[in-house]
Write a protein that holds these residues in place. Structure first.
Motif, PDB file in Angstrom:
ATOM      1  N   GLY A  84       6.195  96.356  32.259  1.00 24.12           N
ATOM      2  CA  GLY A  84       6.150  97.401  33.287  1.00 24.12           C
ATOM      3  C   GLY A  84       5.611  96.870  34.609  1.00 24.12           C
ATOM      4  N   SER A  85       6.032  97.505  35.714  1.00 25.07           N
ATOM      5  CA  SER A  85       5.618  97.077  37.058  1.00 25.07           C
ATOM      6  C   SER A  85       4.320  97.745  37.464  1.00 25.07           C
ATOM      7  CB  SER A  85       6.696  97.452  38.077  1.00 25.07           C
ATOM      8  OG  SER A  85       7.810  96.631  37.896  1.00 25.07           O
ATOM      9  N   LYS A  86       3.401  96.935  38.003  1.00 34.27           N
ATOM     10  CA  LYS A  86       2.180  97.476  38.603  1.00 34.27           C
ATOM     11  C   LYS A  86       2.329  97.226  40.100  1.00 34.27           C
ATOM     12  CE  LYS A  86       1.499  96.059  34.347  1.00 34.27           C
ATOM     13  NZ  LYS A  86       2.324  95.029  33.672  1.00 34.27           N
ATOM     14  N   TYR A  87       2.534  98.302  40.866  1.00 37.31           N
ATOM     15  CA  TYR A  87       2.865  98.111  42.278  1.00 37.31           C
ATOM     16  C   TYR A  87       1.609  97.933  43.129  1.00 37.31           C
ATOM     17  CZ  TYR A  87       7.593  99.432  40.898  1.00 37.31           C
ATOM     18  OH  TYR A  87       8.825  99.494  40.291  1.00 37.31           O
TER      19      TYR A  87
ATOM     20  N   GLY B  90       1.324  86.653  32.766  1.00 40.23           N
ATOM     21  CA  GLY B  90       1.886  87.768  33.515  1.00 40.23           C
ATOM     22  C   GLY B  90       0.807  88.761  33.883  1.00 40.23           C
ATOM     23  N   CYS B  91       1.238  89.833  34.531  1.00 41.27           N
ATOM     24  CA  CYS B  91       0.298  90.806  35.100  1.00 41.27           C
ATOM     25  C   CYS B  91       0.063  91.981  34.146  1.00 41.27           C
ATOM     26  CB  CYS B  91       0.895  91.297  36.423  1.00 41.27           C
ATOM     27  SG  CYS B  91       0.017  92.675  37.150  1.00 41.27           S
ATOM     28  N   VAL B  92      -1.213  92.338  33.929  1.00 43.55           N
ATOM     29  CA  VAL B  92      -1.544  93.538  33.140  1.00 43.55           C
ATOM     30  C   VAL B  92      -2.390  94.477  34.008  1.00 43.55           C
ATOM     31  CG1 VAL B  92      -1.674  92.096  31.048  1.00 43.55           C
ATOM     32  CG2 VAL B  92      -3.771  92.820  32.144  1.00 43.55           C
TER      33      VAL B  92
ATOM     34  N   SER C  25       9.736  99.087  29.662  1.00 49.15           N
ATOM     35  CA  SER C  25       9.897  98.105  30.738  1.00 49.15           C
ATOM     36  C   SER C  25      10.318  98.833  32.003  1.00 49.15           C
ATOM     37  CB  SER C  25      11.007  97.104  30.394  1.00 49.15           C
ATOM     38  OG  SER C  25      10.805  96.543  29.117  1.00 49.15           O
ATOM     39  N   ARG C  26      10.116  98.178  33.133  1.00 48.03           N
ATOM     40  CA  ARG C  26      10.517  98.812  34.389  1.00 48.03           C
ATOM     41  C   ARG C  26      12.048  98.837  34.523  1.00 48.03           C
ATOM     42  NH1 ARG C  26      11.654 102.296  36.828  1.00 48.03           N
ATOM     43  NH2 ARG C  26      13.112 101.769  38.444  1.00 48.03           N
ATOM     44  N   SER C  27      12.695  97.742  34.188  1.00 48.72           N
ATOM     45  CA  SER C  27      14.145  97.669  34.412  1.00 48.72           C
ATOM     46  C   SER C  27      14.846  97.644  33.064  1.00 48.72           C
ATOM     47  CB  SER C  27      14.499  96.441  35.257  1.00 48.72           C
ATOM     48  OG  SER C  27      13.654  96.322  36.375  1.00 48.72           O
ATOM     49  N   GLY C  28      15.551  96.541  32.769  1.00 50.11           N
ATOM     50  CA  GLY C  28      16.303  96.477  31.515  1.00 50.11           C
ATOM     51  C   GLY C  28      15.590  95.729  30.398  1.00 50.11           C
TER      52      GLY C  28
ATOM     53  N   MET D 220      23.369  93.103  46.230  1.00 53.52           N
ATOM     54  CA  MET D 220      22.370  92.941  47.287  1.00 53.52           C
ATOM     55  C   MET D 220      21.512  94.197  47.435  1.00 53.52           C
ATOM     56  SD  MET D 220      22.801  89.892  48.108  1.00 53.52           S
ATOM     57  CE  MET D 220      21.760  89.687  49.554  1.00 53.52           C
ATOM     58  N   GLN D 221      20.244  93.993  47.782  1.00 54.42           N
ATOM     59  CA  GLN D 221      19.316  95.066  48.127  1.00 54.42           C
ATOM     60  C   GLN D 221      18.429  94.513  49.235  1.00 54.42           C
ATOM     61  OE1 GLN D 221      15.728  95.429  45.581  1.00 54.42           O
ATOM     62  NE2 GLN D 221      17.000  94.660  43.909  1.00 54.42           N
ATOM     63  N   PRO D 222      17.760  95.366  50.042  1.00 52.59           N
ATOM     64  CA  PRO D 222      17.024  94.858  51.219  1.00 52.59           C
ATOM     65  C   PRO D 222      16.087  93.685  50.926  1.00 52.59           C
ATOM     66  CG  PRO D 222      17.173  97.227  51.342  1.00 52.59           C
ATOM     67  CD  PRO D 222      17.792  96.842  50.012  1.00 52.59           C
TER      68      PRO D 222
ATOM     69  N   PHE E 138       5.554  81.329  33.074  1.00 49.53           N
ATOM     70  CA  PHE E 138       4.727  82.022  34.071  1.00 49.53           C
ATOM     71  C   PHE E 138       5.598  83.043  34.782  1.00 49.53           C
ATOM     72  CE2 PHE E 138       3.011  82.915  38.209  1.00 49.53           C
ATOM     73  CZ  PHE E 138       1.659  83.091  37.958  1.00 49.53           C
ATOM     74  N   THR E 139       5.094  84.290  34.896  1.00 47.80           N
ATOM     75  CA  THR E 139       5.840  85.336  35.598  1.00 47.80           C
ATOM     76  C   THR E 139       4.956  85.946  36.676  1.00 47.80           C
ATOM     77  OG1 THR E 139       5.097  87.115  34.124  1.00 47.80           O
ATOM     78  CG2 THR E 139       7.070  85.930  33.466  1.00 47.80           C
ATOM     79  N   GLY E 140       5.564  86.293  37.801  1.00 47.03           N
ATOM     80  CA  GLY E 140       4.792  86.913  38.882  1.00 47.03           C
ATOM     81  C   GLY E 140       5.650  87.057  40.120  1.00 47.03           C
TER      82      GLY E 140
HETATM   83  C1  LIG Z   1       4.923  94.707  43.367  1.00 46.67           C
HETATM   84  C2  LIG Z   1       6.336  94.728  42.847  1.00 46.67           C
HETATM   85  C3  LIG Z   1       7.386  94.949  43.725  1.00 46.67           C
HETATM   86  C4  LIG Z   1       8.709  94.968  43.242  1.00 46.67           C
HETATM   87  N1  LIG Z   1       9.720  95.170  44.136  1.00 46.67           N
HETATM   88  C5  LIG Z   1      11.005  95.212  43.677  1.00 46.67           C
HETATM   89  C6  LIG Z   1      12.090  95.441  44.579  1.00 46.67           C
HETATM   90  O1  LIG Z   1      11.903  95.604  45.791  1.00 46.67           O
HETATM   91  N2  LIG Z   1      13.350  95.470  44.071  1.00 46.67           N
HETATM   92  C7  LIG Z   1      13.598  95.291  42.741  1.00 46.67           C
HETATM   93  O2  LIG Z   1      14.763  95.362  42.352  1.00 46.67           O
HETATM   94  N3  LIG Z   1      12.603  95.046  41.870  1.00 46.67           N
HETATM   95  C8  LIG Z   1      11.303  95.011  42.302  1.00 46.67           C
HETATM   96  N4  LIG Z   1      10.288  94.746  41.427  1.00 46.67           N
HETATM   97  C9  LIG Z   1      10.631  94.233  40.078  1.00 46.67           C
HETATM   98  C10 LIG Z   1      10.908  95.280  39.051  1.00 46.67           C
HETATM   99  O3  LIG Z   1      10.105  96.423  39.310  1.00 46.67           O
HETATM  100  C11 LIG Z   1      10.609  94.767  37.632  1.00 46.67           C
HETATM  101  O4  LIG Z   1       9.276  94.260  37.591  1.00 46.67           O
HETATM  102  C12 LIG Z   1      11.460  93.647  37.169  1.00 46.67           C
HETATM  103  O5  LIG Z   1      12.802  94.003  37.311  1.00 46.67           O
HETATM  104  C13 LIG Z   1      11.168  93.285  35.715  1.00 46.67           C
HETATM  105  O6  LIG Z   1      11.547  94.294  34.871  1.00 46.67           O
HETATM  106  P1  LIG Z   1      11.820  94.063  33.313  1.00 46.67           P
HETATM  107  O7  LIG Z   1      12.432  95.316  32.790  1.00 46.67           O
HETATM  108  O8  LIG Z   1      12.524  92.781  33.054  1.00 46.67           O
HETATM  109  O9  LIG Z   1      10.397  93.838  32.655  1.00 46.67           O
HETATM  110  P2  LIG Z   1       9.019  94.534  32.812  1.00 46.67           P
HETATM  111  O10 LIG Z   1       8.379  94.550  31.471  1.00 46.67           O
HETATM  112  O11 LIG Z   1       9.049  95.787  33.543  1.00 46.67           O
HETATM  113  O12 LIG Z   1       8.329  93.417  33.731  1.00 46.67           O
HETATM  114  C14 LIG Z   1       7.063  93.034  33.712  1.00 46.67           C
HETATM  115  C15 LIG Z   1       7.011  91.787  34.573  1.00 46.67           C
HETATM  116  O13 LIG Z   1       6.560  92.119  35.877  1.00 46.67           O
HETATM  117  C16 LIG Z   1       5.434  91.327  36.190  1.00 46.67           C
HETATM  118  N5  LIG Z   1       4.558  92.117  37.035  1.00 46.67           N
HETATM  119  C17 LIG Z   1       4.256  93.429  36.908  1.00 46.67           C
HETATM  120  N6  LIG Z   1       3.430  93.808  37.900  1.00 46.67           N
HETATM  121  C18 LIG Z   1       3.193  92.718  38.652  1.00 46.67           C
HETATM  122  C19 LIG Z   1       2.385  92.467  39.808  1.00 46.67           C
HETATM  123  N7  LIG Z   1       1.675  93.409  40.394  1.00 46.67           N
HETATM  124  N8  LIG Z   1       2.367  91.217  40.300  1.00 46.67           N
HETATM  125  C20 LIG Z   1       3.088  90.214  39.719  1.00 46.67           C
HETATM  126  N9  LIG Z   1       3.869  90.396  38.624  1.00 46.67           N
HETATM  127  C21 LIG Z   1       3.927  91.639  38.108  1.00 46.67           C
HETATM  128  C22 LIG Z   1       4.814  90.970  34.830  1.00 46.67           C
HETATM  129  O14 LIG Z   1       4.064  89.785  34.911  1.00 46.67           O
HETATM  130  C23 LIG Z   1       6.050  90.783  33.994  1.00 46.67           C
HETATM  131  O15 LIG Z   1       6.617  89.514  34.220  1.00 46.67           O
HETATM  132  C24 LIG Z   1       8.962  94.766  41.871  1.00 46.67           C
HETATM  133  C25 LIG Z   1       7.900  94.586  40.985  1.00 46.67           C
HETATM  134  C26 LIG Z   1       6.605  94.556  41.463  1.00 46.67           C
HETATM  135  C27 LIG Z   1       5.469  94.338  40.495  1.00 46.67           C
END
Ligand SMILES: Cc1cc2nc3c(=O)[nH]c(=O)nc-3n(C[C@H](O)[C@H](O)[C@H](O)COP(=O)(O)OP(=O)(O)OC[C@H]3O[C@@H](n4cnc5c(N)ncnc54)[C@H](O)[C@@H]3O)c2cc1C
Ligand code: SF4
Length: 321
Positions: free
Chosen positions: A74-77, A49-51, A27-30, A266-268, A101-103
């Motif tokens: 995981g995050s897709k930026y 959600g997003c793949v 996962s991207r975060s926790g 807080m973050q920007p 729904f997540t997004g």
């Molecule tokens: C484009 C983008 C910008 C972000 N900016 C910030 C930020 O400025 N600060 C911050 O703290 N966190 C930001 N995040 C959020 C962070 O990166 C994690 O996605 C979030 O914390 C969820 O992490 P997780 O460990 O719970 O789960 P993970 O498994 O990492 O999360 C996956 C989740 O993210 C969603 N997701 C992934 N990519 C996309 C996408 N392109 N569009 C829509 N939904 C998507 C999926 O649908 C799913 O719900 C951003 C994420 C994205 C995709």
């Protein structure tokens, strides 16, 4: 703007780590997304959600199993293509299914407007969103790396946590010939902000108020908010926006939780949109007319990102005060 889901004057704030380390590392975060989506899947519900598909396009999909859901981790930026998912959500709700729904916040707001009042079985989680880079810039970047590596790119990790830790931002490209590249070029282009969608410069959701029932993010500032909780493997910031969400949050048993304060979290992107860079049209002219190597050298190197960050800070200070 859609803020119907908000019941609290300010959200309840939690630091969250999934108890399963494999989940957290994927996962991207926790790993909060996996915890909450398991709840819906185990109850016969549906998760959206997003793949990142096989063509390396970010698209929204529907999942009813953990296997399908895992591709959403995981995050897709880049901007995700929502396709006909709103119609599918409507169909699932009409069939009596519970839907998660997540997004991004604007995707969640769009869905809530589309569905209207008849949404008691719909639960939405939005992400704190920096802005979404253009898929065109991403694909030009991939093509350029493919030419450099003389091989097709078959995998892209937007932020390789497994090798470099949660705090570091390095992207990894895997190629068909077995080679791989670790780079910061796409990250630098993202953070310089010329390539994000125009609407992101006036995003209505850059505050502590969000359209989702729950809002999730990377927990930047975790050392102040919950000292000792960070292990550089990822912590989710979870903002709980209403009572239904509070009940659901407290029913999750696979997460470690610390209660925190909003002022330490807080973050920007929780304060104001990032301003449009003054050289945005110059960037797009360069992207359309020049080789990508030129664009990478001019806008994607570490010097360019330091200059861009300095400019963003100046512009943000102006817009906040
Ligand atoms: C484009 C983008 C910008 C972000 N900016 C910030 C930020 O400025 N600060 C911050 O703290 N966190 C930001 N995040 C959020 C962070 O990166 C994690 O996605 C979030 O914390 C969820 O992490 P997780 O460990 O719970 O789960 P993970 O498994 O990492 O999360 C996956 C989740 O993210 C969603 N997701 C992934 N990519 C996309 C996408 N392109 N569009 C829509 N939904 C998507 C999926 O649908 C799913 O719900 C951003 C994420 C994205 C995709
Ligand atoms: S920054 Fe705002 S407008 Fe841009 S994608 Fe994110 S939520 Fe949508």
């Amino acid at each position: 703007m859609t803020f119907e889901n908000i019941e609290f004057r300010e959200p309840l704030v939690y630091a969250v780590k999934h108890k399963n380390m494999d989940v957290r590392m994927n996962s991207r975060s926790g790993g909060f997304f996996t915890s909450i989506s398991d709840l819906f899947i185990n109850d016969g519900g549906v998760v959206y959600g997003c793949v990142l598909d096989n063509n390396l396009d970010a698209v929204h999909m529907r999942a009813t199993t953990q296997f399908e859901r895992d591709r959403m981790m995981g995050s897709k930026y880049i901007q995700s293509n929502i396709g006909d998912m709103f119609k599918k959500v409507r169909y699932d709700l009409d069939s009596g299914k519970r839907v998660l729904f997540t997004g991004t916040s604007c995707q969640v707001a769009g869905l809530l407007n589309y569905i209207g009042d008849d949404n008691s079985k719909l639960f939405c989680v939005d992400i704190v969103c920096h802005g979404v880079p253009s898929p065109k810039v991403f694909h030009n970047y991939i093509q350029w790396q493919e030419i450099n590596m003389k091989s097709k790119c078959i995998g892209f990790d937007f932020r390789n946590k497994k090798e470099f830790g949660w705090n570091t931002h390095i992207e990894t490209l895997n190629f068909a010939n077995g080679s791989k590249v670790n780079s910061e070029i796409f990250k630098n282009l993202f953070y310089a902000h010329q390539c994000i969608r125009p609407s992101c410069y006036s995003c209505a959701y850059k505050s502590i108020l969000h359209p989702g029932d729950i809002t999730i993010a990377d927990y930047w500032g975790i050392d102040k908010a919950a000292p000792g909780f960070d292990d550089n493997k990822g912590v989710s910031l979870v903002l709980v926006n209403n009572r239904t969400a509070e009940r659901l949050f407290h029913s999750l048993t696979d997460i470690e939780v610390r209660k925190c304060r909003i002022e330490d979290s807080m973050q920007p992107p929780l304060e104001a949109p990032f301003p449009e860079p003054v050289n945005r049209s110059e960037f797009w002219d360069d992207l359309n007319c020049r080789d990508f190597g030129y664009v990478a050298a001019k806008y994607g190197n570490n010097d360019a990102i330091h200059k861009a960050k300095h400019m963003i800070k100046k512009l943000l200070r102006k817009s906040l005060y």
